[in-house]
Design a protein around this motif. Structure first.
Motif, PDB file in Angstrom:
ATOM      1  N   ALA A  73       0.856  -1.184   0.000  1.00 33.61           N
ATOM      2  CA  ALA A  73       0.000   0.000   0.000  1.00 33.61           C
ATOM      3  C   ALA A  73       0.893   1.235   0.000  1.00 33.61           C
ATOM      4  O   ALA A  73       1.760   1.370   0.861  1.00 33.61           O
ATOM      5  CB  ALA A  73      -0.903  -0.001   1.221  1.00 33.61           C
ATOM      6  N   GLN A  77      -2.254   4.683   4.849  1.00 28.97           N
ATOM      7  CA  GLN A  77      -2.894   3.373   4.943  1.00 28.97           C
ATOM      8  C   GLN A  77      -4.164   3.391   5.778  1.00 28.97           C
ATOM      9  O   GLN A  77      -4.955   2.445   5.741  1.00 28.97           O
ATOM     10  CB  GLN A  77      -1.900   2.354   5.509  1.00 28.97           C
ATOM     11  N   GLN A  91     -19.469   1.410   7.129  1.00 24.36           N
ATOM     12  CA  GLN A  91     -19.199   0.615   5.917  1.00 24.36           C
ATOM     13  C   GLN A  91     -19.481   1.420   4.654  1.00 24.36           C
ATOM     14  O   GLN A  91     -19.922   0.876   3.643  1.00 24.36           O
ATOM     15  CB  GLN A  91     -19.986  -0.693   5.936  1.00 24.36           C
ATOM     16  N   SER A 196     -12.760  -1.927  -6.573  1.00 26.79           N
ATOM     17  CA  SER A 196     -12.426  -3.327  -6.345  1.00 26.79           C
ATOM     18  C   SER A 196     -10.983  -3.601  -6.745  1.00 26.79           C
ATOM     19  O   SER A 196     -10.500  -3.091  -7.754  1.00 26.79           O
ATOM     20  CB  SER A 196     -13.370  -4.226  -7.158  1.00 26.79           C
ATOM     21  N   ARG A 200     -12.107  -8.170  -5.007  1.00 31.71           N
ATOM     22  CA  ARG A 200     -12.751  -7.857  -3.725  1.00 31.71           C
ATOM     23  C   ARG A 200     -12.870  -6.342  -3.571  1.00 31.71           C
ATOM     24  O   ARG A 200     -12.100  -5.584  -4.174  1.00 31.71           O
ATOM     25  CB  ARG A 200     -11.936  -8.424  -2.558  1.00 31.71           C
ATOM     26  N   ASP A 201     -13.828  -5.920  -2.747  1.00 28.42           N
ATOM     27  CA  ASP A 201     -13.926  -4.491  -2.456  1.00 28.42           C
ATOM     28  C   ASP A 201     -12.585  -3.984  -1.951  1.00 28.42           C
ATOM     29  O   ASP A 201     -11.860  -4.714  -1.251  1.00 28.42           O
ATOM     30  CB  ASP A 201     -14.997  -4.229  -1.396  1.00 28.42           C
ATOM     31  N   LEU A 202     -12.267  -2.747  -2.310  1.00 26.76           N
ATOM     32  CA  LEU A 202     -11.002  -2.170  -1.869  1.00 26.76           C
ATOM     33  C   LEU A 202     -10.831  -2.283  -0.360  1.00 26.76           C
ATOM     34  O   LEU A 202     -11.764  -2.030   0.410  1.00 26.76           O
ATOM     35  CB  LEU A 202     -10.941  -0.687  -2.248  1.00 26.76           C
ATOM     36  N   GLU A 203      -9.637  -2.643   0.066  1.00 32.85           N
ATOM     37  CA  GLU A 203      -9.295  -2.596   1.475  1.00 32.85           C
ATOM     38  C   GLU A 203      -8.981  -1.160   1.871  1.00 32.85           C
ATOM     39  O   GLU A 203      -8.662  -0.319   1.022  1.00 32.85           O
ATOM     40  CB  GLU A 203      -8.097  -3.505   1.753  1.00 32.85           C
ATOM     41  N   ILE A 204      -9.038  -0.883   3.162  1.00 34.52           N
ATOM     42  CA  ILE A 204      -8.767   0.463   3.652  1.00 34.52           C
ATOM     43  C   ILE A 204      -7.382   0.924   3.205  1.00 34.52           C
ATOM     44  O   ILE A 204      -7.210   2.041   2.694  1.00 34.52           O
ATOM     45  CB  ILE A 204      -8.866   0.520   5.189  1.00 34.52           C
ATOM     46  N   HIS A 206      -5.701   0.282   0.697  1.00 34.59           N
ATOM     47  CA  HIS A 206      -5.586   0.524  -0.739  1.00 34.59           C
ATOM     48  C   HIS A 206      -6.568   1.579  -1.247  1.00 34.59           C
ATOM     49  O   HIS A 206      -6.724   1.750  -2.456  1.00 34.59           O
ATOM     50  CB  HIS A 206      -5.754  -0.781  -1.508  1.00 34.59           C
ATOM     51  N   ALA A 208     -10.050   2.460   0.089  1.00 36.09           N
ATOM     52  CA  ALA A 208     -11.510   2.324   0.174  1.00 36.09           C
ATOM     53  C   ALA A 208     -12.167   3.647   0.574  1.00 36.09           C
ATOM     54  O   ALA A 208     -11.623   4.409   1.361  1.00 36.09           O
ATOM     55  CB  ALA A 208     -11.857   1.240   1.195  1.00 36.09           C
ATOM     56  N   LYS A 224      -6.033   8.040  -3.557  1.00 35.64           N
ATOM     57  CA  LYS A 224      -6.878   7.123  -2.789  1.00 35.64           C
ATOM     58  C   LYS A 224      -7.907   7.909  -1.965  1.00 35.64           C
ATOM     59  O   LYS A 224      -7.840   9.118  -1.859  1.00 35.64           O
ATOM     60  CB  LYS A 224      -6.009   6.278  -1.851  1.00 35.64           C
TER      61      LYS A 224
END
Length: 257
Positions: A73, A77, A91, A196, A200-204, A206, A208, A224
């Motif tokens: 990342a 982050q 969410q 995505s 998968r849905d973006l992680e925090i 990366h 989100a 980001k």
């Protein structure tokens, strides 16, 4: 070695060298004459790229067999702002992407709105100025489709991406991350607003819920934690007027291949 790889390594090396020079020679950068020479060279690079490559020239795409087992990342982050924490705790149900500035129809789009639009998936290589690269699979809506929905108003020249991460923990918001691209890159088919990564849905870490992928540019351009896209005629009223958080601190605005 491919032309693409050679060019990117040259750009990364040049950017790292420039960063080292900036760290040790601030007096040179603050010299107006030298700064003007550096900016002239940057715009010549941009014009040469536009001349040599068509506006639709694609960055290389890969297969799923090429996906990197680890994708670091870059940058922030986990944004520390109260606003982002609230959205994350919910969410991102209340998150909205604002599209405004020089547009005919300002937009406020939820994640569901964006996912309802036609999607593009691409497997591309992320090249970071820190010297590492990784290949990832990104899915999102093409930026051009969002801008067409908003409609450009006269004078629009650049898309500015305002983010949720307060990179310098500033009290007045001056440390908020932002980036920008011109309309050529904005309408490039590989420029997407990605929700995505690797299916998968973006992680925090990366970015989100939404991040920019502008595949013909280096990693710091891939903003980001997107909150707002502002269409502008110039950067004069934003940050230090250079078109991006790192650009305000000495990086090049044009960071493309």
């Amino acid at each position: 070695m491919s032309i693409d790889l050679t060019r990117r390594r040259f750009l990364i090396g040049g950017t790292l060298a420039s960063t080292s020079l900036l760290a040790g020679c601030d007096a040179l950068v603050e010299n107006k004459s030298i700064d003007n020479v550096l900016q002239a060279g940057e715009w010549l690079s941009l014009k040469a790229q536009r001349l040599l490559l068509s506006g639709q020239q694609l960055a290389r795409e890969y297969t799923e067999a090429d996906l990197s087992p680890v994708f670091k990342a870059n940058g922030t982050q986990l944004p520390e702002t109260d606003e982002y924490k609230r959205l994350m705790d919910g969410q991102f149900a209340d998150w909205r992407l604002i599209v405004d500035g020089r547009v005919r129809t300002p937009l406020s789009l939820s994640l569901a709105d964006l996912k309802a639009m036609p999607a593009r998936t691409q497997i591309t290589r992320h090249d970071c100025v820190e010297g590492w690269s990784a290949i990832g699979k990104w899915t999102g809506v093409q930026l051009g489709a969002v801008l067409e929905k908003a409609g450009l108003a006269p004078g629009a020249r650049y898309a500015v991406f305002h983010c949720a991460d307060d990179y310098e923990q500033s009290l007045d918001g001056s440390g908020r991350y932002y980036e920008s691209i011109d309309l050529v890159d904005a309408w490039h088919p590989q420029t997407i607003l990605s929700y995505s990564m690797n299916g998968r849905d973006l992680e925090i870490a990366h970015g989100a819920p939404l991040r920019l992928r502008v595949e013909r540019q280096l990693g710091y351009k891939h903003a980001k934690y997107l909150m707002r896209i502002e269409l502008v005629d110039s950067f004069a009223h934003i940050g230090s007027g250079r078109g991006g958080f790192w650009e305000d601190r000495g990086y090049q605005w044009y960071a493309g291949i």
